[in-house]
Structures are given as structure tokens and as C-alpha cells.
Design a protein around this motif. Structure first.
Motif, PDB file in Angstrom:
ATOM      1  N   LEU A 101      36.600   3.090  12.539  1.00 50.85           N
ATOM      2  CA  LEU A 101      35.883   3.919  11.561  1.00 50.85           C
ATOM      3  C   LEU A 101      36.799   4.171  10.687  1.00 50.85           C
ATOM      4  CD1 LEU A 101      34.363   5.739  10.129  1.00 50.85           C
ATOM      5  CD2 LEU A 101      34.855   8.366  11.236  1.00 50.85           C
ATOM      6  N   GLU A 120      20.768   9.991  15.863  1.00 54.64           N
ATOM      7  CA  GLU A 120      19.890  10.693  14.189  1.00 54.64           C
ATOM      8  C   GLU A 120      19.198  11.123  14.699  1.00 54.64           C
ATOM      9  OE1 GLU A 120      19.362   9.380  10.238  1.00 54.64           O
ATOM     10  OE2 GLU A 120      18.846   7.553  11.305  1.00 54.64           O
ATOM     11  N   GLN A 135      26.554   6.152   2.563  1.00 62.11           N
ATOM     12  CA  GLN A 135      26.360   6.312   4.324  1.00 62.11           C
ATOM     13  C   GLN A 135      27.818   6.097   5.401  1.00 62.11           C
ATOM     14  OE1 GLN A 135      23.920   9.167   4.676  1.00 62.11           O
ATOM     15  NE2 GLN A 135      23.899   9.538   3.057  1.00 62.11           N
ATOM     16  N   ASP A 141      30.093   7.241   6.682  1.00 58.57           N
ATOM     17  CA  ASP A 141      30.465   8.332   7.550  1.00 58.57           C
ATOM     18  C   ASP A 141      29.210   8.537   8.307  1.00 58.57           C
ATOM     19  OD1 ASP A 141      33.045   7.957   6.817  1.00 58.57           O
ATOM     20  OD2 ASP A 141      33.052   9.865   5.935  1.00 58.57           O
ATOM     21  N   GLU A 142      28.261   8.924   7.578  1.00 59.40           N
ATOM     22  CA  GLU A 142      27.276   9.344   8.724  1.00 59.40           C
ATOM     23  C   GLU A 142      26.762   8.058   9.693  1.00 59.40           C
ATOM     24  OE1 GLU A 142      27.985   9.903   5.677  1.00 59.40           O
ATOM     25  OE2 GLU A 142      27.413  11.641   4.956  1.00 59.40           O
ATOM     26  N   THR A 143      26.486   6.659   9.415  1.00 60.15           N
ATOM     27  CA  THR A 143      25.907   5.506  10.143  1.00 60.15           C
ATOM     28  C   THR A 143      27.031   5.967  11.078  1.00 60.15           C
ATOM     29  OG1 THR A 143      25.059   4.418   8.020  1.00 60.15           O
ATOM     30  CG2 THR A 143      25.440   3.192  10.095  1.00 60.15           C
ATOM     31  N   TYR A 144      28.447   5.942  10.673  1.00 60.49           N
ATOM     32  CA  TYR A 144      28.836   5.511  11.964  1.00 60.49           C
ATOM     33  C   TYR A 144      29.197   6.768  13.151  1.00 60.49           C
ATOM     34  CZ  TYR A 144      33.667   6.015  14.809  1.00 60.49           C
ATOM     35  OH  TYR A 144      34.384   5.769  15.941  1.00 60.49           O
ATOM     36  N   GLN A 145      28.190   8.177  12.668  1.00 59.56           N
ATOM     37  CA  GLN A 145      27.925   9.279  13.628  1.00 59.56           C
ATOM     38  C   GLN A 145      26.610   9.014  14.208  1.00 59.56           C
ATOM     39  OE1 GLN A 145      29.989  11.711  14.245  1.00 59.56           O
ATOM     40  NE2 GLN A 145      31.414  10.698  12.996  1.00 59.56           N
ATOM     41  N   ILE A 146      25.696   8.423  13.697  1.00 58.64           N
ATOM     42  CA  ILE A 146      24.928   8.070  14.291  1.00 58.64           C
ATOM     43  C   ILE A 146      24.839   6.900  15.144  1.00 58.64           C
ATOM     44  CG2 ILE A 146      22.374   7.017  13.660  1.00 58.64           C
ATOM     45  CD1 ILE A 146      22.668   8.356  10.397  1.00 58.64           C
ATOM     46  N   GLU A 147      25.568   6.415  14.476  1.00 57.32           N
ATOM     47  CA  GLU A 147      25.845   4.636  16.083  1.00 57.32           C
ATOM     48  C   GLU A 147      26.456   5.474  17.625  1.00 57.32           C
ATOM     49  OE1 GLU A 147      26.567   1.704  13.190  1.00 57.32           O
ATOM     50  OE2 GLU A 147      28.259   2.735  14.034  1.00 57.32           O
ATOM     51  N   GLN A 148      27.157   6.975  17.207  1.00 55.27           N
ATOM     52  CA  GLN A 148      27.603   7.415  18.560  1.00 55.27           C
ATOM     53  C   GLN A 148      26.645   8.322  19.128  1.00 55.27           C
ATOM     54  OE1 GLN A 148      30.780   5.789  18.872  1.00 55.27           O
ATOM     55  NE2 GLN A 148      29.562   4.915  16.854  1.00 55.27           N
ATOM     56  N   TRP A 149      25.952   9.518  17.568  1.00 54.14           N
ATOM     57  CA  TRP A 149      25.285  10.349  18.909  1.00 54.14           C
ATOM     58  C   TRP A 149      23.401  10.399  18.475  1.00 54.14           C
ATOM     59  CZ3 TRP A 149      29.041  12.533  21.516  1.00 54.14           C
ATOM     60  CH2 TRP A 149      30.235  12.391  21.197  1.00 54.14           C
TER      61      TRP A 149
END
Length: 236
Positions: free
Chosen positions: A109, A209, A197, A199-207
Motif C-alpha cells: 500500500l 466491499e 479512493q 486506500d479504500e480500493t486497497y481495503q476492498i481488494e483485501q476484504w
């Protein structure tokens, strides 16, 4: 009756040249803003686009489908009479700009942020004479006075209509630099949204949406696109 519950009461919307700009008419009568001002815009293409929003309404007027009408009203009712307040609002973003706050971990990230965000900070330093510092700390980083002064000068040079678009883009992205890059055509709306977006996109890739996040991201994307369209119509 609020606009959100108002039924369509007119047959046709049109743009018309008027003293001081271009007006939007409903059945030949000029539209007024929520603040009571005539909806008078500086460019015919913008007036035609606003009129098209009114023409597209069916039975009930839906403000959420009329972003240019809303932005034009904001320009007339809020930005033009309160430029100093709006500039101060935008300068608050400069002090805490999204692009300046990086993750220390995870490493992928942090690398993505540096790769995607740093070129925009470099652009601001070179083009706007506004070099901003970045940090991995949760504490606010102090920005150089001369950089903040350069950004303030750049904002002061904008007319109220461009300032309205910049304000809308900054609010949607959390970044004055992204908003200015959009206004100066350094990036387009899609890139501004994607960068904001990250940071948010990274989190979505991990967990993954959820539906609420999807809706929120879509709304922000629409806001940025509306700001870009306003900028485009102003110079058309």
C-alpha cells in the motif's frame, strides 16, 4: 414546498441570452436559485446543459439528477458572495491534504501511494510553486508557508464558477491538490476519483466491499464528474 417534493409544473426548459450572461427559462420564465437569485450562468453551453437537466425531469423534480443546476446555484448563492470563506475552506484541505498522508505499512500500500500520489505533489511543486511535505505519521505535518501562500494566490485567481468546481472536487476527493489538478486538466475525473479512493480500493481488494461503501463511492464519483463537466462547459 421543497424542490425535492416538487412535481414538474412546466412544459419546456430552454437557455436564453440575458443581460450579464445566459439564463435558464421554464416556459419562458427565468429560473431562480434557492437563494432567490436569477439562475444566470456565464456560458451558453452551461445554460443549455442546465436546461437539459430540467427538461429531463419527468413527474417529480429530482435534485440528485441535476448536478449542474445545484453547482450553478452554489456558485451564485454561496461562492460568489462568500469567496473568502470558501477559499479558507479550501485552504484547510491544503494543510491536511490526502496526498500528504501515507501508510507506513503494509509495504504494498505504501508503494502504491508513493507511485500514484507523489507525481501529483511533484506537479503542484513545479506548476503551482507549492511543494507540500508528506508524512507517515498520524500527526499533522506542517506545510511550508510559501507553499500555502502559493496555493492561496492560485485560488484567488479563480473566478467564482471555477472556484465552485474546485470546491466540489476537493470535498469529494479530500484533496485540494487533486481538485486543482482536475481544474488544470492535469488529470481527469476518473483519475481524480481513483486516486482519492486508493486506500479504500486497497481495503476492498483485501476484504471485499459492502453495499453502503459501494453507494458512497459511486456518489463521490458522480460529484467529481459533475465538477469536471462544469469546468468543461465554462470554457466551451
Amino acid at each position: 414546498m421543497s424542490l425535492s417534493t416538487l412535481r414538474r409544473f412546466y412544459e419546456a426548459a430552454s437557455a436564453a441570452e440575458s443581460e450579464g450572461g445566459f439564463a435558464v427559462h421554464l416556459d419562458g420564465r427565468p429560473v431562480r436559485t434557492p437563494g432567490g437569485r436569477f439562475l444566470l450562468v456565464p456560458a451558453r453551453p452551461l445554460a443549455e446543459a442546465v436546461a437539459a437537466e430540467w427538461d429531463a425531469q419527468v413527474e417529480t423534480i429530482l435534485p440528485s439528477t441535476m448536478p449542474l443546476t445545484q453547482l450553478s446555484s452554489t456558485a451564485l448563492d454561496r461562492v460568489a458572495p462568500e469567496r473568502e470563506t470558501i477559499t479558507g475552506y479550501l485552504m484547510a484541505y491544503a494543510g491536511t491534504d490526502l496526498l500528504c498522508y501515507r501508510a507506513e505499512a503494509p509495504a504494498d500500500l505504501a508503494m502504491r501511494q508513493s507511485r500514484e500520489w507523489q507525481p501529483l505533489l511533484d506537479w503542484a511543486a513545479e506548476t503551482l510553486a507549492a511543494p507540500l511535505a508528506s508524512t507517515v505519521s498520524v500527526l499533522a505535518v506542517s506545510q511550508p508557508d510559501h507553499a500555502l501562500a502559493a496555493l492561496a494566490t492560485h485560488l484567488d485567481a479563480q473566478d467564482s464558477w471555477r472556484l465552485t468546481a474546485i470546491q466540489a472536487a476537493a470535498a469529494a476527493t479530500g484533496s485540494l491538490i487533486l481538485a486543482l489538478a482536475l481544474a488544470e486538466e492535469r488529470i481527469d475525473a476518473e483519475a481524480a476519483w481513483s486516486l482519492s479512493q486508493l486506500d479504500e480500493t486497497y481495503q476492498i481488494e483485501q476484504w471485499g466491499e459492502d453495499a453502503e461503501a459501494t453507494s458512497r463511492r459511486a456518489a463521490l464519483k458522480r460529484d467529481i464528474a459533475a465538477a469536471e463537466r462544469l469546468l468543461s462547459l465554462l470554457k466551451a
